[in-house]
Design a protein around this motif. Structure first.
Motif, short mmCIF file in Angstrom:
data_model
loop_
_atom_site.label_atom_id
_atom_site.label_comp_id
_atom_site.label_asym_id
_atom_site.label_seq_id
_atom_site.Cartn_x
_atom_site.Cartn_y
_atom_site.Cartn_z
N THR A 204 0.76 -1.27 0.16
CA THR A 204 0.03 0.04 0.13
C THR A 204 0.74 1.17 0.07
O THR A 204 0.34 2.29 -0.44
CB THR A 204 -0.85 0.07 1.26
N GLY A 205 2.10 1.15 0.31
CA GLY A 205 2.98 2.49 0.58
C GLY A 205 2.93 3.17 1.63
O GLY A 205 3.35 4.25 1.91
N THR A 206 2.07 2.77 2.57
CA THR A 206 1.58 3.47 3.94
C THR A 206 2.83 3.12 4.80
O THR A 206 3.63 2.06 4.99
CB THR A 206 0.47 2.95 4.60
N VAL A 207 3.08 4.37 5.57
CA VAL A 207 4.05 4.45 6.66
C VAL A 207 3.69 5.41 7.92
O VAL A 207 2.76 6.40 7.60
CB VAL A 207 5.38 5.12 5.97
N THR A 208 3.96 5.20 9.00
CA THR A 208 3.44 5.90 9.98
C THR A 208 4.53 6.79 10.61
O THR A 208 5.61 6.23 10.96
CB THR A 208 3.11 5.01 11.15
N VAL A 209 4.31 7.91 10.74
CA VAL A 209 5.38 9.16 10.99
C VAL A 209 4.79 10.09 12.04
O VAL A 209 3.75 10.67 11.93
CB VAL A 209 5.86 9.96 9.93
N ASP A 210 5.40 9.80 13.36
CA ASP A 210 4.88 10.64 14.51
C ASP A 210 3.24 10.31 14.46
O ASP A 210 2.67 11.35 15.02
CB ASP A 210 5.13 12.27 14.34
N GLY A 211 2.81 9.16 14.62
CA GLY A 211 1.65 8.78 14.99
C GLY A 211 0.63 9.14 13.76
O GLY A 211 -0.72 8.82 13.64
N GLU A 212 1.34 9.60 12.57
CA GLU A 212 0.44 9.90 11.40
C GLU A 212 0.55 8.94 10.39
O GLU A 212 1.93 8.67 10.01
CB GLU A 212 0.65 11.44 10.83
N ARG A 213 -0.20 8.67 9.62
CA ARG A 213 -0.07 7.73 8.49
C ARG A 213 0.08 8.35 6.98
O ARG A 213 -0.87 9.23 6.73
CB ARG A 213 -1.27 6.66 8.47
N LEU A 214 1.37 8.20 6.72
CA LEU A 214 1.54 8.84 5.05
C LEU A 214 1.58 7.74 3.96
O LEU A 214 1.58 6.62 4.47
CB LEU A 214 3.17 9.38 5.35
N THR A 215 1.45 7.96 2.83
CA THR A 215 1.68 7.33 1.93
C THR A 215 2.76 7.47 0.84
O THR A 215 2.87 8.75 0.23
CB THR A 215 0.19 7.52 0.86
N ALA A 216 3.85 6.55 0.72
CA ALA A 216 4.77 6.70 -0.41
C ALA A 216 4.21 6.05 -1.71
O ALA A 216 3.80 5.13 -1.67
CB ALA A 216 5.83 5.74 0.39
#
Length: 221
Positions: A204-216
């Motif tokens: 899916t390309g998702t990654v969690t940064v500082d509790g927020e989910r981003l999409t690569a």
């Protein structure tokens, strides 16, 4: 005897007259035939060749075969970093990353023969050659270092990914190289400060940064 004299004279006169008439007729025919001469037919001028006939036949233009769109990912020969290259419509974008602090984004054109001459910030450059669409062999020059690499053709989910976002006032810019064996090499910049990137979900390309989910997302030129 006296009567035959005039007759002979008359006969001689007639013969002489006939001889003169015959001579005049013959002379007149020859003069007429020699005076009349048939003019020879005028020679026909040969037509001048047309410009198209004298000009050279135009050479048909050879069609250019573009380099196929594809993704490539691999490691440097010294195993200190990873390199990924994406080709789209004759353009290329590449990412060099050691997974800690050294990285560079490079871009440029792809020649029809598969040669790449890509450039990035601070004098970074990538020179490579596409080998029959299977792999790219080349070198990367960055920060005074010279790195030879081999990048094999990638199959999803392997390839090049990037994510940019603003989270709680901080700007994030991350790059990831996913290799064929599932290994990930990446750097996440927080307000331009690099650090090893957290792992993304390749599906899916998702990654969690500082509790927020981003999409690569996959990178394209």
């Amino acid at each position: 005897m006296k009567r035959s004299g005039p007759l002979l004279t008359l006969l001689a006169g007639l013969l002489f007259g006939l001889f003169m008439l015959s001579l005049n007729a013959t002379t007149g025919t020859k003069a007429a035939s020699s005076a009349y001469q048939e003019k020879p037919p005028a020679a026909k001028a040969s037509p001048s060749p047309s410009p198209s006939a004298t000009g050279t036949t135009p050479t048909p233009s050879t069609s250019r075969t573009p380099v196929p769109d594809a993704d490539y990912a691999g490691r440097t020969d010294d195993d200190s970093a990873a390199v990924a290259v994406t080709l789209r419509d004759g353009r290329a974008i590449a990412y060099f990353c050691d997974g800690h602090a050294r990285e560079s984004w490079l871009k440029g054109d792809v020649e029809d023969d598969g040669r790449l001459r890509l450039t990035g910030k601070h004098g970074a450059k990538l020179n490579g050659t596409l080998d029959q669409g299977k792999r790219i062999r080349g070198t990367v020059d960055i920060d005074g270092g010279h790195h030879a690499f081999t990048a094999d053709r990638a199959k999803k989910p392997s390839g090049l990914y990037r994510a940019t976002a603003t989270v709680r006032g901080a700007t994030f810019d991350g790059g990831w190289i996913v290799l064929r064996d599932g290994t990930q090499v990446g750097i996440l910049n927080r307000d331009r400060k690099p650090s090893p990137a957290p792992r993304i979900d390749p599906a899916t390309g998702t990654v969690t940064v500082d509790g927020e989910r981003l999409t690569a997302r996959p990178v394209t030129p």
